[in-house]
Design a protein around this motif. Structure first.
Motif, PDB file in Angstrom:
ATOM      1  N   PHE A   1       0.863  -1.172   0.000  1.00 48.86           N
ATOM      2  CA  PHE A   1       0.000   0.000   0.000  1.00 48.86           C
ATOM      3  C   PHE A   1       0.901   1.224   0.000  1.00 48.86           C
ATOM      4  O   PHE A   1       1.690   1.411   0.923  1.00 48.86           O
ATOM      5  CB  PHE A   1      -0.905   0.023   1.237  1.00 48.86           C
TER       6      PHE A   1
ATOM      7  N   GLU B   1      -5.275  -2.249   4.837  1.00 50.67           N
ATOM      8  CA  GLU B   1      -6.024  -1.392   3.919  1.00 50.67           C
ATOM      9  C   GLU B   1      -6.954  -0.451   4.696  1.00 50.67           C
ATOM     10  O   GLU B   1      -7.035   0.741   4.406  1.00 50.67           O
ATOM     11  CB  GLU B   1      -6.840  -2.238   2.941  1.00 50.67           C
TER      12      GLU B   1
ATOM     13  N   CYS C   1      -4.956   2.268   6.322  1.00 52.27           N
ATOM     14  CA  CYS C   1      -4.583   3.301   5.351  1.00 52.27           C
ATOM     15  C   CYS C   1      -5.757   4.244   5.094  1.00 52.27           C
ATOM     16  O   CYS C   1      -5.585   5.463   5.007  1.00 52.27           O
ATOM     17  CB  CYS C   1      -4.099   2.675   4.049  1.00 52.27           C
TER      18      CYS C   1
END
Length: 100
Positions: free
Chosen positions: A16, A58, A61
Motif C-alpha cells: 500500500f 487497507e 490506510c
C-alpha cells in the motif's frame, strides 16, 4: 528532498503506497521513518508489517487519510469512520501497535 510517499507491506506481501503525511498519522510509523541511522525503513520508505493482514492494513490506510482530512475540524462536523464489526478486534490491536 522530503519523502512524498511510503510503502506499507502487509503480512501477505500486499503493498500500500500512501502519502507520507497520511502515514505519519501513526506515531510508530513517523518514528520509524524519521529515526537516526541507516535503517531500511528510513532509507527505502518501506515498512513491513508481518503481523497485519492486507484487509486490516487497507482499512488502516483509509483511516490515515480520514484522520488527515478531518484533523482540524470540529468534532461535531466529522463524519463517522465506519468499522465492520468483524474487523474491530484486529483493528484495535493494529491501532494500538501503530499508536494511532
Amino acid at each position: 528532498m522530503p519523502r512524498k510517499s511510503v510503502k506499507l507491506v502487509s503480512a501477505e506481501g500486499f503493498e500500500f503506497t500512501v502519502d507520507y503525511r497520511a502515514a505519519c498519522v501513526s506515531n510508530t510509523i513517523k518514528q520509524m521513518l524519521s529515526s537516526e541511522g541507516n535503517f531500511t525503513e528510513t532509507e527505502l520508505g518501506e515498512i513491513n508489517f508481518p503481523e497485519i493482514s492486507a484487509p486490516i492494513l487497507e482499512k488502516i490506510c483509509e483511516y490515515f487519510y480520514y484522520r488527515l482530512r478531518h484533523m482540524n475540524e470540529s468534532s461535531k462536523t466529522i463524519p463517522e469512520f465506519c468499522i465492520p464489526p468483524e474487523m474491530a478486534l484486529e483493528l484495535l490491536k493494529a491501532s494500538n501497535y501503530l499508536d494511532t
